[in-house]
Design an enzyme around this catalytic site. Sequence first.
Site, PDB file in Angstrom:
ATOM      1  N   ASP A  12      64.032  38.867  80.835  1.00 53.40           N
ATOM      2  CA  ASP A  12      62.716  39.132  80.207  1.00 53.40           C
ATOM      3  C   ASP A  12      61.598  38.300  80.824  1.00 53.40           C
ATOM      4  OD1 ASP A  12      64.139  40.699  78.274  1.00 53.40           O
ATOM      5  OD2 ASP A  12      64.644  38.830  77.238  1.00 53.40           O
ATOM      6  N   LYS A  15      59.850  40.728  85.131  1.00 55.64           N
ATOM      7  CA  LYS A  15      60.196  41.291  86.445  1.00 55.64           C
ATOM      8  C   LYS A  15      59.540  42.650  86.649  1.00 55.64           C
ATOM      9  CE  LYS A  15      64.513  41.004  85.324  1.00 55.64           C
ATOM     10  NZ  LYS A  15      64.418  40.213  84.093  1.00 55.64           N
ATOM     11  N   GLY A  39      65.201  46.152  80.068  1.00 52.60           N
ATOM     12  CA  GLY A  39      64.039  46.808  79.462  1.00 52.60           C
ATOM     13  C   GLY A  39      62.801  46.315  80.142  1.00 52.60           C
ATOM     14  N   HIS A  40      62.479  46.906  81.279  1.00 47.67           N
ATOM     15  CA  HIS A  40      61.314  46.440  82.025  1.00 47.67           C
ATOM     16  C   HIS A  40      60.062  47.138  81.517  1.00 47.67           C
ATOM     17  CE1 HIS A  40      63.930  45.150  85.668  1.00 47.67           C
ATOM     18  NE2 HIS A  40      64.200  44.530  84.551  1.00 47.67           N
ATOM     19  N   GLN A 219      68.126  41.579  83.988  1.00 43.56           N
ATOM     20  CA  GLN A 219      68.525  40.338  83.293  1.00 43.56           C
ATOM     21  C   GLN A 219      68.112  39.128  84.155  1.00 43.56           C
ATOM     22  OE1 GLN A 219      71.464  42.777  83.506  1.00 43.56           O
ATOM     23  NE2 GLN A 219      70.469  43.743  81.802  1.00 43.56           N
TER      24      GLN A 219
HETATM   25  P1  GDP Z   1      61.419  42.046  82.318  1.00 47.30           P
HETATM   26  O1  GDP Z   1      62.631  42.620  81.702  1.00 47.30           O
HETATM   27  O2  GDP Z   1      61.720  40.827  83.112  1.00 47.30           O
HETATM   28  O3  GDP Z   1      60.603  43.048  83.081  1.00 47.30           O
HETATM   29  O4  GDP Z   1      60.497  41.534  81.142  1.00 47.30           O
HETATM   30  P2  GDP Z   1      60.000  42.353  79.864  1.00 47.30           P
HETATM   31  O5  GDP Z   1      59.333  43.586  80.306  1.00 47.30           O
HETATM   32  O6  GDP Z   1      61.057  42.466  78.859  1.00 47.30           O
HETATM   33  O7  GDP Z   1      58.989  41.325  79.267  1.00 47.30           O
HETATM   34  C1  GDP Z   1      57.872  41.031  79.873  1.00 47.30           C
HETATM   35  C2  GDP Z   1      56.738  41.338  78.913  1.00 47.30           C
HETATM   36  O8  GDP Z   1      55.709  40.464  79.187  1.00 47.30           O
HETATM   37  C3  GDP Z   1      56.157  42.720  79.090  1.00 47.30           C
HETATM   38  O9  GDP Z   1      55.678  43.188  77.868  1.00 47.30           O
HETATM   39  C4  GDP Z   1      55.023  42.505  80.068  1.00 47.30           C
HETATM   40  O10 GDP Z   1      54.000  43.448  79.984  1.00 47.30           O
HETATM   41  C5  GDP Z   1      54.547  41.158  79.613  1.00 47.30           C
HETATM   42  N1  GDP Z   1      53.975  40.341  80.673  1.00 47.30           N
HETATM   43  C6  GDP Z   1      54.356  40.249  81.971  1.00 47.30           C
HETATM   44  N2  GDP Z   1      53.603  39.325  82.602  1.00 47.30           N
HETATM   45  C7  GDP Z   1      52.737  38.833  81.671  1.00 47.30           C
HETATM   46  C8  GDP Z   1      51.742  37.824  81.700  1.00 47.30           C
HETATM   47  O11 GDP Z   1      51.486  37.183  82.712  1.00 47.30           O
HETATM   48  N3  GDP Z   1      51.099  37.570  80.525  1.00 47.30           N
HETATM   49  C9  GDP Z   1      51.348  38.230  79.377  1.00 47.30           C
HETATM   50  N4  GDP Z   1      50.672  37.901  78.290  1.00 47.30           N
HETATM   51  N5  GDP Z   1      52.297  39.192  79.315  1.00 47.30           N
HETATM   52  C10 GDP Z   1      52.976  39.480  80.441  1.00 47.30           C
END
Ligand code: GDP
Length: 430
Positions: A12, A15, A39-40, A219
Amino acid sequence: MNIAVLGAQWGDEGKGKIVDLLTPNFSIVARYQGGHNAGHTVYAGGRKFVLRLLPSGILHDGITCVIGNGVVVDPQALFAEIDELAKAGISIGDRLIVSDKAHLILPYHRELDLLSEARRGERRIGTTSRGIGPAYEDKIARRGVRVGDMANTDTLSSAIRHNVEARNRLIGDSVMDADQVLADLRAAWTRMAPWVADVSLFLSRARADGRSIMFEGAQGTLLDIDHGTYPYVTSSNATIGGVCTGLGLPPRAIDGVLGVAKAYTTRVGEGPLPTELTGDLGNRLRETGQEFGAVTGRPRRCGWYDAVALRYAVRVNGLDALALTKLDVLDGMEELQICTSYRCHGKTLTEFPGEIAQLGACEPVYESLPGWTHPTAGARRYADLPKAAQGYIARLEELTGVPAAVLSTGSAREDTIIRDESVAAAWFGK
Ligand code: GDP
């Protein structure tokens, strides 16, 4: 240039956004492990997309997306995702390649996932109950069914009948009908067949043709089946080695590795988290950072940045640089802490322990840094960041030993700082 982008913490990390940003500089985006438990979340054109199985690159026209043999595929989940994108006007066409060697997640895997979590009681892992663990179990136990098996009616039928019988013996209170499972798979094959290919061959030809590939991890490092906080881990290799085994590529195919990390720490599910904050500060990070699972909606556990864990991720993956996300979530906090080492049974540890009980006994040793009041949210130039934020980033870089080449200050694509002098500038076409 082929670059891997993977999670440097407990998943999370954001990515999805970073992969989405990088995508225009590549021709192919390939997933090498995991299933639809990832869940990106990507915001593009003012719309929110949650991608589970499809590589995030699918949102870009002309990009070929690959699902490697290291991924486990639930055909219905794949179709649901494709249909959802079609509704939003994004068509897949022939832009998808699915490995014939990827293992299938079948209806009995989902049931077995729920059953094994229920039986674990107190020792539950906190899985997403999508059948991913049991599908990998079958793969390792050499009774799995692969995507390519769907093309061969006899192989498919005997494997499914055998596995469904075993499931019916194990779960006594209901009976699964093997004929129905087979009929569903035959229908799935009709739809999936045009996308199925030998991924190793496809990628090696693509490399020979000079096409560039981004390897997209799901992950994170500390959830890796071998190098993570076992047993509170996922069932696949999220770390860099997974690229080779999960796609059928040699290590020299990887030219660079970008680790994605939050400016603080989160984890979902069970298992030790040395820098966890359980009080107001934890709640504040969770609320401001919207730390709730993209797939399950579960609240994530939150804590301070853990430089010990990050150094470990740098070592295991050979990270060239970090993309540091969610810097804006720290806006307005008076004081920030960074964990620089652990205290464990009276000893100082500077290396991440491999044994779960030892990690569970670790207390974080913190260094305090001043926070900032002027917001970083939406900042697009390094010079626009408050001095204290620059100081925080510089200290993280010192402690982890790699540059924070990319800084993310919001969920939109534009809310990003790519540092000109950094190794990642070339990857981002700067
Ligand atoms: P992933 O699985 O690594 O892609 O991560 P997730 O999508 O589960 O969680 C990342 C969340 O953080 C998403 O809702 C993104 O839109 C949000 N996000 C990503 N980068 C940033 C950031 O720099 N600031 C904020 N506030 N939200 C972010």
